[in-house]
Design an enzyme around this catalytic site. Structure first.
Site, PDB file in Angstrom:
ATOM      1  N   GLU A  59       0.823  -1.213   0.000  1.00  0.00           N
ATOM      2  CA  GLU A  59       0.000   0.000   0.000  1.00  0.00           C
ATOM      3  C   GLU A  59       0.856   1.261   0.000  1.00  0.00           C
ATOM      4  OE1 GLU A  59      -2.972   0.342  -0.721  1.00  0.00           O
ATOM      5  OE2 GLU A  59      -3.698  -1.707  -0.554  1.00  0.00           O
ATOM      6  N   TYR A 142      -6.321   6.970   3.783  1.00  0.00           N
ATOM      7  CA  TYR A 142      -6.505   5.890   2.819  1.00  0.00           C
ATOM      8  C   TYR A 142      -5.813   4.610   3.290  1.00  0.00           C
ATOM      9  CZ  TYR A 142      -5.522   2.571  -0.717  1.00  0.00           C
ATOM     10  OH  TYR A 142      -5.393   1.370  -1.340  1.00  0.00           O
ATOM     11  N   ASP A 160      -9.383   5.625  -2.597  1.00  0.00           N
ATOM     12  CA  ASP A 160      -8.241   6.017  -3.428  1.00  0.00           C
ATOM     13  C   ASP A 160      -8.766   6.634  -4.725  1.00  0.00           C
ATOM     14  OD1 ASP A 160      -9.254   3.821  -4.737  1.00  0.00           O
ATOM     15  OD2 ASP A 160      -7.306   3.205  -5.480  1.00  0.00           O
TER      16      ASP A 160
END
Length: 366
Positions: A59, A142, A160
């Site tokens: 991520e 996020y 996102d």
DNA sequence: AATACGTGGCT
DNA sequence: TAGCCAAGTAT
């Protein structure tokens, strides 16, 4: 402003399907995901939960970065630092050199700081709690939601760029971003099911990446075609509406490529803060709107000869043109303070960003 | 709220 | 080609 799928009739474009106006069904998206799920290096086998460290690493790398670019870096990091404890024990310089070329280098510094924090605060295990994740360096709204959902299957709603696009079209959110983000987040949270929230988040991202693309979305293949308001309006690619961007200024500078008789090149480390912080660079004049006098910034006294052509590089917020001056120095020339001689064989151990690799390539060094 | 912060691929 | 875009965060 936004409108619910049911509130706005099709004003133009293709006739709505029979069930247009229905609320987007999370189960329909999950069923689509089960059939079209992409296999990605950091993704667990169907039905299994991913290692939180793998989710975290991927991520962070995927922030503003394409899947294709991340692939090799993810594999290299995992092979070199198999666990968050290994990563926390690594020297920062090694992490930066391994990250070199991926961009947004604050991510690498924060990745390292985050690994240390996970070990120090949480005994080497990622917290499941979204708030605790958000408190870690480099983890924002996020990423905290993504880790909570994907690694722990907690009911979190990461938003996102893909999900922004999907949701803005689904509900025809026409408030320009970033102002429109609040409404998009609210819609995304309301859509998130209690069952399989992690898969749901990944399904939304896959949908955005493969079907609900920025230009020419493949609506006919979309499991949510019927309830999509933008689709009913006839021009889904209009969304998300974005605020106009400012001009990108141009800066210029002169780089000093000093090459010693044994082939070593003079390099130095950039300052701790700002652009390319703590990364390795070829010494240069400051990069400004107007050219500096090179002689005021040369790292050492030598005969500096201009190389033909320039190096062009585009950063997020400005474009850079670099002229390159080269000097050939005798063996034994000492490095000035805060500089070092580095042989090309050792370049891979340096944290050389792409712009600096361009400079070296321009001088046919390395 | 607005800006700083990389890079490479695609149109 | 010049601009847009990619699983954003920090300040």
């Amino acid at each position: 402003m936004t409108s619910s799928p049911a509130a706005r009739p099709a004003a133009r474009g293709p006739a709505p399907a029979a069930d247009a106006g229905a609320r987007p069904n999370p189960a329909a998206l999950l069923a689509w995901y089960d059939r079209h799920r992409r296999r990605l290096p950091w993704r667990a086998e169907p039905g299994k939960r991913s290692d939180p460290y793998h989710v975290f690493l991927s991520e962070i790398m995927l922030q503003q970065t394409t899947v294709k670019a991340v692939g090799p870096y993810f594999g290299a990091f995992l092979a070199r630092w198999p666990t968050v404890s290994h990563l926390s024990a690594a020297p920062l310089e090694e992490v930066l050199s391994a990250w070199a070329g991926l961009g947004y280098y604050a991510r690498a510094r924060n990745l390292h700081a985050c690994a240390k924090a996970v070990v120090a605060r949480h005994g080497g295990r990622f917290p499941r709690d979204e708030a605790a994740l958000l408190d870690l360096p480099g983890i924002g709204p996020y990423t905290a939601a993504a880790i909570a959902a994907i690694a722990f299957d907690a009911k979190a709603s990461p938003v996102d760029g893909n999900i922004e696009r999907v949701v803005s079209r689904l509900y025809a959110v026409d408030t320009p971003l970033p102002k429109g983000k609040a409404a998009i987040k609210a819609h995304a949270a309301a859509l998130t099911p209690h069952a399989r929230p992690g898969d749901f988040a990944q399904a939304m991202m896959d949908l955005g990446a493969t079907i609900c693309t920025p230009k020419s979305p493949a609506c006919s293949l979309c499991p949510w075609m019927a309830p999509c308001v933008a689709r009913a309006q006839g021009d889904p690619a209009r969304y998300p509406v974005k605020a106009p961007k400012g001009e990108k200024p141009r800066r210029e500078g002169v780089a000093f490529l000093a090459v010693r008789a044994d082939g070593a090149v003079l390099l130095r480390t950039r300052p701790d803060k700002g652009l390319l912080a703590k990364m390795t660079e070829v010494p240069s004049t400051p990069w400004g709107g107007k050219p500096e006098r090179p002689e005021d910034h040369a790292p050492l006294a030598a005969v500096w000869r201009p190389l033909p052509g320039t190096v062009e590089h585009v950063f997020t917020h400005f474009a850079l043109t670099l002229a390159v001056l080269r000097a050939d120095l005798p063996a034994g020339t000492p490095a000035p303070a805060d500089h070092r001689w580095v042989r090309p064989q050792a370049f891979d151990a340096e944290a050389l960003p792409s712009v600096m690799r361009k400079v070296l390539a321009h001088g046919r060094v390395g």
